[in-house]
Design an enzyme around this catalytic site. Sequence first.
Site, PDB file in Angstrom:
ATOM      1  NE  ARG A 246       0.319  19.733   8.548  1.00 39.10           N
ATOM      2  CZ  ARG A 246      -0.907  20.028   8.530  1.00 39.10           C
ATOM      3  NH1 ARG A 246      -2.052  19.631   9.244  1.00 39.10           N
ATOM      4  NH2 ARG A 246      -1.449  21.260   7.869  1.00 39.10           N
TER       5      ARG A 246
ATOM      6  CE1 TYR B 154       3.554  11.032   0.947  1.00 41.10           C
ATOM      7  CE2 TYR B 154       3.049  11.032  -1.386  1.00 41.10           C
ATOM      8  CZ  TYR B 154       2.809  11.608  -0.102  1.00 41.10           C
ATOM      9  OH  TYR B 154       1.976  12.468   0.057  1.00 41.10           O
TER      10      TYR B 154
ATOM     11  CE1 TYR C 200       5.168  17.184   8.183  1.00 41.17           C
ATOM     12  CE2 TYR C 200       4.967  19.521   8.051  1.00 41.17           C
ATOM     13  CZ  TYR C 200       4.369  18.258   7.839  1.00 41.17           C
ATOM     14  OH  TYR C 200       3.254  18.052   7.193  1.00 41.17           O
TER      15      TYR C 200
HETATM   16  C1  LIG Z   1       2.885  16.234   1.600  1.00 41.65           C
HETATM   17  S1  LIG Z   1       2.564  16.395  -0.245  1.00 41.65           S
HETATM   18  C2  LIG Z   1       3.658  15.055  -0.834  1.00 41.65           C
HETATM   19  C3  LIG Z   1       3.904  15.307  -2.310  1.00 41.65           C
HETATM   20  C4  LIG Z   1       4.933  14.159  -2.612  1.00 41.65           C
HETATM   21  N1  LIG Z   1       6.269  14.468  -1.966  1.00 41.65           N
HETATM   22  C5  LIG Z   1       5.055  14.254  -4.339  1.00 41.65           C
HETATM   23  O1  LIG Z   1       6.248  14.249  -4.807  1.00 41.65           O
HETATM   24  O2  LIG Z   1       4.161  14.222  -4.912  1.00 41.65           O
HETATM   25  C6  LIG Z   1       1.098  15.570  -0.100  1.00 41.65           C
HETATM   26  C7  LIG Z   1       0.126  15.838  -1.138  1.00 41.65           C
HETATM   27  O3  LIG Z   1       0.588  15.304  -2.483  1.00 41.65           O
HETATM   28  C8  LIG Z   1      -0.412  15.085  -3.378  1.00 41.65           C
HETATM   29  N2  LIG Z   1      -0.564  13.718  -3.388  1.00 41.65           N
HETATM   30  C9  LIG Z   1      -0.177  12.504  -2.505  1.00 41.65           C
HETATM   31  N3  LIG Z   1      -0.442  11.438  -2.973  1.00 41.65           N
HETATM   32  C10 LIG Z   1      -1.090  11.786  -4.060  1.00 41.65           C
HETATM   33  C11 LIG Z   1      -1.763  10.818  -5.115  1.00 41.65           C
HETATM   34  N4  LIG Z   1      -1.699   9.436  -4.899  1.00 41.65           N
HETATM   35  N5  LIG Z   1      -2.458  11.229  -5.992  1.00 41.65           N
HETATM   36  C12 LIG Z   1      -2.471  12.553  -6.433  1.00 41.65           C
HETATM   37  N6  LIG Z   1      -1.836  13.543  -5.544  1.00 41.65           N
HETATM   38  C13 LIG Z   1      -1.153  12.880  -4.375  1.00 41.65           C
HETATM   39  C14 LIG Z   1      -1.719  15.668  -2.678  1.00 41.65           C
HETATM   40  O4  LIG Z   1      -2.064  17.030  -2.946  1.00 41.65           O
HETATM   41  C15 LIG Z   1      -1.310  15.502  -1.165  1.00 41.65           C
HETATM   42  O5  LIG Z   1      -2.026  16.375  -0.331  1.00 41.65           O
END
Ligand SMILES: C[S@@+](CC[C@H](N)C(=O)[O-])C[C@H]1O[C@@H](n2cnc3c(N)ncnc32)[C@H](O)[C@@H]1O
Length: 276
Positions: free
Chosen positions: A74, A100, A78
């Site tokens: 990964r 996102y 990145y």
């Molecule tokens: C790489 S991180 C990205 C976080 C993103 N940048 C943010 O601001 O929330 C990915 C993690 O974010 C959380 N995540 C992403 N999508 C989500 C959702 N729809 N609902 C809850 N948690 C979410 C989960 O813990 C997931 O493993």
Amino acid sequence: MTPTLPKGKLICVGTGMRMAGQITPLAQSYIETADVVVSAVPNIFTRKWIQGIAKDFICVLGYYEDCDTDGKDRRDTYRRMADTILAQVRAGKTVCAAFYGHPGIFACISHMAIKDARAEGYSAEMLPGISAEDCLVADLGIDPGRTGMQSMETTQFMIYERRIDPTAMLVLWQPSLAGELSLKRFESTAARIQVLVDKLGRDYPLDHTVILYEAATNPFEKTRMDKIRLRDLPTTPMSTTTTLVIPAAFALKRDEAIIAQLNTLPEAPLLESETA
Ligand SMILES: C[S@@+](CC[C@H](N)C(=O)[O-])C[C@H]1O[C@@H](n2cnc3c(N)ncnc32)[C@H](O)[C@@H]1O
């Protein structure tokens, strides 16, 4: 004379969690006006929406397939994504990199790209966005100010010695990758999640209620807020969008020594502005 910055420019923006509805007007205006938008947004509807309003669009999502190549993980993906953003900046363009949620929360690509762009003398900034954590506070109705909040990546929690305070809420990100040390796969196993539960068991009762949270990303989805017992985590399905929320297990305990010490101090003198 003030030195002039090279012409390329980078703005990292977040799209929020919910398609089109959680983006700030400023972030949207950068998406619309930048020479090119570079994006790693996984949600297809959000991606199509961005593509529709951007002047030019580069999707870097396919780079994740690099992890299938021997010797790559990964971190290489990145790096490649950040390099793609930088190449556009170096070409003299105003580049909007869209991620996102919040572009700087568990999103190392934006931090890398901004650091590199600034090191090369380009203007680079990040605009905040609505993260998964913001949504969970709203959806679960838990005010982090009530007990305090600890927030960390699940595998980091597992493989480092951390001091957890079970009188505060704990948010664990990426629990679906718990203990996945190869950095090549995008899933965990029941055995690895059991290791997570065993470690959490040092601070929490195994019958403590935890919440599997998944914010709805479009109006047709339902937000997941499943309450389960901690011990049942290894047998409960999780997805890449799951965040694990562990509410405080014990009441806050007063630190009587500190309170006594504070009470021995003289009253603070009034500021001049308060006496006038
Ligand atoms: C790489 S991180 C990205 C976080 C993103 N940048 C943010 O601001 O929330 C990915 C993690 O974010 C959380 N995540 C992403 N999508 C989500 C959702 N729809 N609902 C809850 N948690 C979410 C989960 O813990 C997931 O493993």
